[in-house]
Design a protein around this motif. Structure first.
Motif, PDB file in Angstrom:
ATOM      1  N   UNK B 235      44.552 -49.560 -33.530  1.00  0.00           N
ATOM      2  CA  UNK B 235      43.610 -50.600 -33.945  1.00  0.00           C
ATOM      3  C   UNK B 235      42.588 -50.991 -32.909  1.00  0.00           C
ATOM      4  N   UNK B 236      42.577 -50.320 -31.751  1.00  0.00           N
ATOM      5  CA  UNK B 236      41.583 -50.652 -30.732  1.00  0.00           C
ATOM      6  C   UNK B 236      40.251 -50.014 -31.074  1.00  0.00           C
ATOM      7  N   UNK B 237      39.190 -50.625 -30.595  1.00  0.00           N
ATOM      8  CA  UNK B 237      37.854 -50.219 -31.028  1.00  0.00           C
ATOM      9  C   UNK B 237      37.091 -49.480 -29.927  1.00  0.00           C
ATOM     10  N   UNK B 239      34.160 -47.992 -27.745  1.00  0.00           N
ATOM     11  CA  UNK B 239      32.853 -48.490 -27.304  1.00  0.00           C
ATOM     12  C   UNK B 239      31.864 -47.340 -27.151  1.00  0.00           C
ATOM     13  N   UNK B 256      36.563 -51.024 -25.907  1.00  0.00           N
ATOM     14  CA  UNK B 256      36.462 -52.449 -25.584  1.00  0.00           C
ATOM     15  C   UNK B 256      37.867 -52.980 -25.315  1.00  0.00           C
ATOM     16  N   UNK B 257      37.934 -54.074 -24.587  1.00  0.00           N
ATOM     17  CA  UNK B 257      39.260 -54.578 -24.213  1.00  0.00           C
ATOM     18  C   UNK B 257      39.272 -56.095 -24.166  1.00  0.00           C
ATOM     19  N   UNK B 258      40.478 -56.682 -24.205  1.00  0.00           N
ATOM     20  CA  UNK B 258      40.564 -58.143 -24.081  1.00  0.00           C
ATOM     21  C   UNK B 258      40.314 -58.633 -22.663  1.00  0.00           C
ATOM     22  N   UNK B 262      35.001 -52.929 -20.427  1.00  0.00           N
ATOM     23  CA  UNK B 262      35.462 -51.720 -21.091  1.00  0.00           C
ATOM     24  C   UNK B 262      36.521 -51.009 -20.271  1.00  0.00           C
TER      25      UNK B 262
END
Lengths: 124, 308
Positions: B235-237, B239, B256-258, B262
């Motif tokens: 589910x990670x998006x 970049x 992208x990351x929390x 990136x």
């Protein structure tokens, strides 16, 4: 050309949460809604940094900070006001997310007014 | 100065749980106390942003609080302490490491490196004419794989003055510029590694100063693709990527990351020594990559049986 597209029901949006939508079947979300109390705000899922070439969240629907207080772009940490879309910190300081007008019907259905030319495509 | 490369990146974040899950899914091994390690012991350290052990944040609020460099030996540490001690405070921490601030305000640590020597094959490809082939009857790819990051590769900073940054790392710490983008900044490697870069600067307005991305080396392009595909499936998006850079030749895939920056997987970065002459190009899409692809769900050209 504009079209009005149903996105969800108001009850689908928990207070303090955000949700992304792909109303024109682009393959990834192009619009997101933030609910804050009785109000809902919708923006194109495009960070003004890099002229809209990146979407905001690091995973689906992760548009807000952990406290639900601000919209965050995960790519480079830009913060945006929920109510205005104004970038208050980060790369695109002073720029704004592009607002998507919403209509809320009496039955709670949330509809977005989408512009064929600028949703899912390249912004100027 | 025999600096080898980054041993650890220390972050102060809003959402420790999300960031910890993220780097675990990325493939780092949780070791406790917020430490997540690659195979060679290099690490990302995830702490709450108000943790009292963290150095003060930059005014911009970037989540990166410290870049810890691994050096060859105590002699190198002593040399760094003597050099940086000429014009700034160099703290000696309880663990024997040094802490100082660079000319732009980034907090740096220096320690005798924790990197463990790895003995792992790189991805080997079969090609006519090549003498380096996979052994016969050895298949090249598995349907399911969870390749692990091998080593902390590089960190990229947004900086308000790349020339000032380059001068500090070159003149005070012995880094070498391998290539550069006009008006953007240099790719640099410390003297103790052949890697094309462990550090890259991107010129930005001052309010953006901070980390742009961080990267670990993978075992080859297939590992980049499979690790990235695993991230997508979790589910990670994405970049940027997958693709292959020109400067450094590394395969890349950014997510992208929390962390508010990136994260990249890379593989097969060029190696250079002092005989290399730095190239310089204008920045932009054409000079950033040899090619760029975009993920799509698995698909196969399967239709109904013929004649139906």
């Amino acid at each position: 050309m504009r079209q009005t597209v149903p996105l969800c029901h108001l009850d689908d949006l928990a207070d303090g949460s955000a949700k992304g939508f792909d109303p024109q079947h682009q393959g990834s979300d192009t619009v997101f809604i933030v609910r804050s109390g009785d109000k809902v705000f919708a923006y194109e899922d495009k960070c003004p940094h890099y002229r809209g070439q990146t979407s905001l969240p690091w995973r689906k629907d992760a548009y807000l900070d952990p406290f639900g207080e601000t919209i965050v772009c995960a790519a480079h940490g830009a913060h945006f006001e929920i109510a205005t879309g104004l970038c208050t910190a980060g790369p695109c300081l002073g720029e704004s997310l592009t607002r998507v007008p919403l209509q809320i019907r009496d039955d709670g259905c949330v509809l977005a007014e989408l512009n064929d030319n600028n949703v899912g495509g390249e912004s100027p | 100065m025999n600096i080898i490369g980054p041993d650890a990146l220390v972050f102060g974040v809003d959402d420790v749980e999300a960031c910890s899950q993220y780097v675990t899914d990325y493939g780092l091994e949780p070791k406790g106390n917020g430490r997540f390690e690659a195979l060679d012991g290099t690490a990302v350290i995830v702490l709450p942003k108000d943790d009292p052990t963290l150095p003060a944040p930059l005014a911009t609020g970037t989540s990166l609080r410290k870049t810890v460099y691994g050096v060859a030996d105590q002699q190198t540490l002593d040399a760094i302490a003597a050099e940086l001690g000429k014009d700034r405070e160099v703290k000696q921490l309880d663990d024997g490491s040094l802490e100082a601030v660079d000319d732009l305000g980034f907090v740096l640590g220096f320690q005798v490196t924790v990197r463990k020597a790895l003995s792992l094959a790189a991805e080997v490809v079969n090609a006519p004419g090549s003498s380096a082939l996979r052994p016969v009857n050895t298949v090249g790819v598995q349907k399911e794989a969870s390749p692990k990051p091998r080593s902390l590769s590089h960190v990229v900073y947004f900086v308000p003055d790349f020339a000032k940054a380059e001068a500090f790392y070159a003149d005070r710490l012995g880094f070498v510029t391998t290539d550069r983008f006009h008006h953007v900044g240099p790719f640099m490697r410390p003297a103790g590694t052949d890697d094309h870069h462990t550090l890259f600067f991107i010129q930005t307005p001052p309010h953006m100063q901070g980390i742009e991305h961080f990267t670990f080396h993978m075992g080859g392009p297939t590992e980049v693709m499979q690790a990235g595909t695993n991230m997508v499936n979790k589910g990670y998006q994405s970049f940027w990527g997958p693709g292959r850079h020109l400067f450094g030749s590394n395969w890349f895939w950014y997510f992208k990351s929390p962390f508010g920056c990136n994260m990249e997987y890379d593989a097969d970065m060029d190696l250079h020594d002092d005989n290399w002459t730095a190239r310089e190009l204008p920045p932009g899409a054409d000079n950033s990559q040899a090619f760029l692809f975009q993920y799509r769900e698995k698909w196969a050209p399967m239709g109904p049986p013929p004649g139906k």
